[in-house]
Design a protein around this motif. Structure first.
Motif, short mmCIF file in Angstrom:
data_model
loop_
_atom_site.label_atom_id
_atom_site.label_comp_id
_atom_site.label_asym_id
_atom_site.label_seq_id
_atom_site.Cartn_x
_atom_site.Cartn_y
_atom_site.Cartn_z
N PRO A 203 -45.64 -13.73 -24.79
CA PRO A 203 -46.88 -13.09 -24.32
C PRO A 203 -47.06 -11.70 -24.92
O PRO A 203 -46.08 -10.97 -25.13
CB PRO A 203 -46.68 -13.01 -22.80
N ASP A 204 -48.29 -11.36 -25.20
CA ASP A 204 -48.64 -10.03 -25.70
C ASP A 204 -49.47 -9.34 -24.62
O ASP A 204 -50.57 -9.79 -24.30
CB ASP A 204 -49.43 -10.17 -27.01
N SER A 205 -48.93 -8.27 -24.05
CA SER A 205 -49.59 -7.61 -22.92
C SER A 205 -50.99 -7.13 -23.28
O SER A 205 -51.92 -7.22 -22.46
CB SER A 205 -48.74 -6.44 -22.43
N CYS A 206 -51.15 -6.63 -24.50
CA CYS A 206 -52.45 -6.13 -24.92
C CYS A 206 -53.47 -7.27 -25.04
O CYS A 206 -54.57 -7.19 -24.48
CB CYS A 206 -52.33 -5.41 -26.25
N HIS A 207 -53.12 -8.30 -25.76
CA HIS A 207 -54.08 -9.37 -26.02
C HIS A 207 -54.50 -10.09 -24.74
O HIS A 207 -55.67 -10.47 -24.58
CB HIS A 207 -53.51 -10.36 -27.04
N ILE A 208 -53.57 -10.29 -23.83
CA ILE A 208 -53.93 -10.91 -22.55
C ILE A 208 -54.93 -10.03 -21.81
O ILE A 208 -55.93 -10.52 -21.27
CB ILE A 208 -52.68 -11.17 -21.70
N ALA A 209 -54.68 -8.71 -21.80
CA ALA A 209 -55.62 -7.79 -21.16
C ALA A 209 -56.97 -7.77 -21.86
O ALA A 209 -58.02 -7.66 -21.21
CB ALA A 209 -55.02 -6.38 -21.13
N LEU A 210 -56.98 -7.89 -23.19
CA LEU A 210 -58.24 -7.91 -23.93
C LEU A 210 -59.10 -9.11 -23.56
O LEU A 210 -60.32 -9.09 -23.70
CB LEU A 210 -57.99 -7.90 -25.44
N GLY A 211 -58.46 -10.18 -23.11
CA GLY A 211 -59.19 -11.37 -22.67
C GLY A 211 -59.60 -11.30 -21.22
O GLY A 211 -60.05 -12.31 -20.65
#
Length: 326
Positions: A203-211
């Motif tokens: 998991p990538d914390s940034c990319h999940i948040a960007l979604g």
């Protein structure tokens, strides 16, 4: 437990670090001077006290390391001499077989086996990949990320995961923005369709948040399957429909930020990560840092503090700080 710190080779792609005019110039110079490229990267890692490295697309790819040092064992020795090691390699590059083409399975497996062989020889155990990108919203015919789609992706993931497991390598899937493994629902669906013995999560914390998702919730639900995680911060969820083409990664950049300056709940993330099989590695992801040593030191300081004392970096979750616009 004190984790080891790692970063993605993309951290070193900024032209300012090389005194060059553009990213294209960096690629051209590194292609012509692969050993000089790697030696400088190694020196910067050692200076930043970051000991692990994830390889990805050129110029910091597997082929570049082989051109520079002749073999995976030789590359491993060069790294070890500086107290460094390869943590993982990301399947990337324009020559990668397309997962959307059902006829490509033999080529997909062979490509992964080749990369896994390198990883085994260099002393690493993790091959990271992603699912295909979504199409731009409104494209006809539309791409639906449904059960049928995820079933096809799971079938390929199983074939690849089983093949690389024979070399002692695990296959983990990265949650890239605008891909078909982006939203919380995408991740849950794909994980439910795949065998935990052969398919892991990165998991990538940034990319999940960007979604518009909650990285901590994702990490908590799938903790037992997280082999590695990308620690990265986000300013806010992406609130427009991006054009999904070769420029999409550049379009995402304005929504990303340095660790500790965005909306990711680092307290919750660190707590969730401590319960995963990948807890011994903190991979700080910084895309193209102009001063990678300073950026890595700053990121390492944030991560060290939150691992040692999570409450110092408590933050409101993305769902509470910004509306889910997706």
């Amino acid at each position: 437990m004190t984790p080891r710190f790692a970063t993605d080779i993309i951290t070193f792609y900024h032209p300012d670090f090389w005194g060059l005019a553009s990213a294209d110039a960096v690629r051209e110079w590194a292609l012509a001077n692969p050993k000089d490229f790697w030696v400088r990267v190694m020196e910067a890692l050692a200076e930043a006290d970051v000991t692990g490295l994830e390889l990805t697309f050129a110029p910091g790819d597997i082929e570049s390391a082989l051109r520079a040092f002749g073999s995976a064992p030789a590359f491993r020795r060069e790294l070890a001499a500086r107290g460094l090691s390869v943590v993982s390699a990301f399947i990337a590059g324009s020559d990668c077989p397309d997962w959307r083409d059902a006829d490509n399975l033999p080529a997909i497996v062979a490509d992964a086996e080749r990369r896994a062989a390198f990883l085994a020889d260099v002393g690493a155990e993790l091959l990271v990949t992603g699912l295909p990108m979504r199409t731009t919203f409104g494209t006809r015919p539309p791409l639906f990320v449904d059960a049928a789609y995820m079933t096809r992706m799971a079938d390929i993931a199983h074939a690849v995961g089983e093949a690389v497991s024979r070399q002692g390598v695990r296959l983990a899937f990265h949650t890239e923005s605008n891909s078909t493994l982006w939203y919380e629902r995408d991740i849950d669906l794909f994980m439910s369709f795949t065998d935990p013995r052969y398919v892991w999560l990165c998991p990538d914390s940034c990319h999940i948040a960007l979604g518009g998702g909650d990285p901590v919730a994702v990490a908590s639900r799938h903790a037992q399957r997280i082999a590695l995680a990308h620690w990265k911060d986000a300013i806010k969820p992406i609130d427009v429909e991006l054009t999904v083409d070769e420029t999409v990664f550049a379009q995402q950049q304005p929504y990303m930020t340095e660790l500790g300056t965005g909306i990711v709940d680092w307290k919750g993330w660190a707590d969730a990560m401590s319960r995963t099989p990948g807890a011994d590695t903190v991979l700080i992801e910084l895309d193209e840092a102009a001063d990678p040593v300073a950026a890595l030191r700053a990121g390492r300081a944030v991560a060290t503090a939150v691992v040692a004392c999570p409450s110092r970096f408590a933050a409101t979750s993305p769902a509470e700080t910004a509306p889910n616009t997706r």
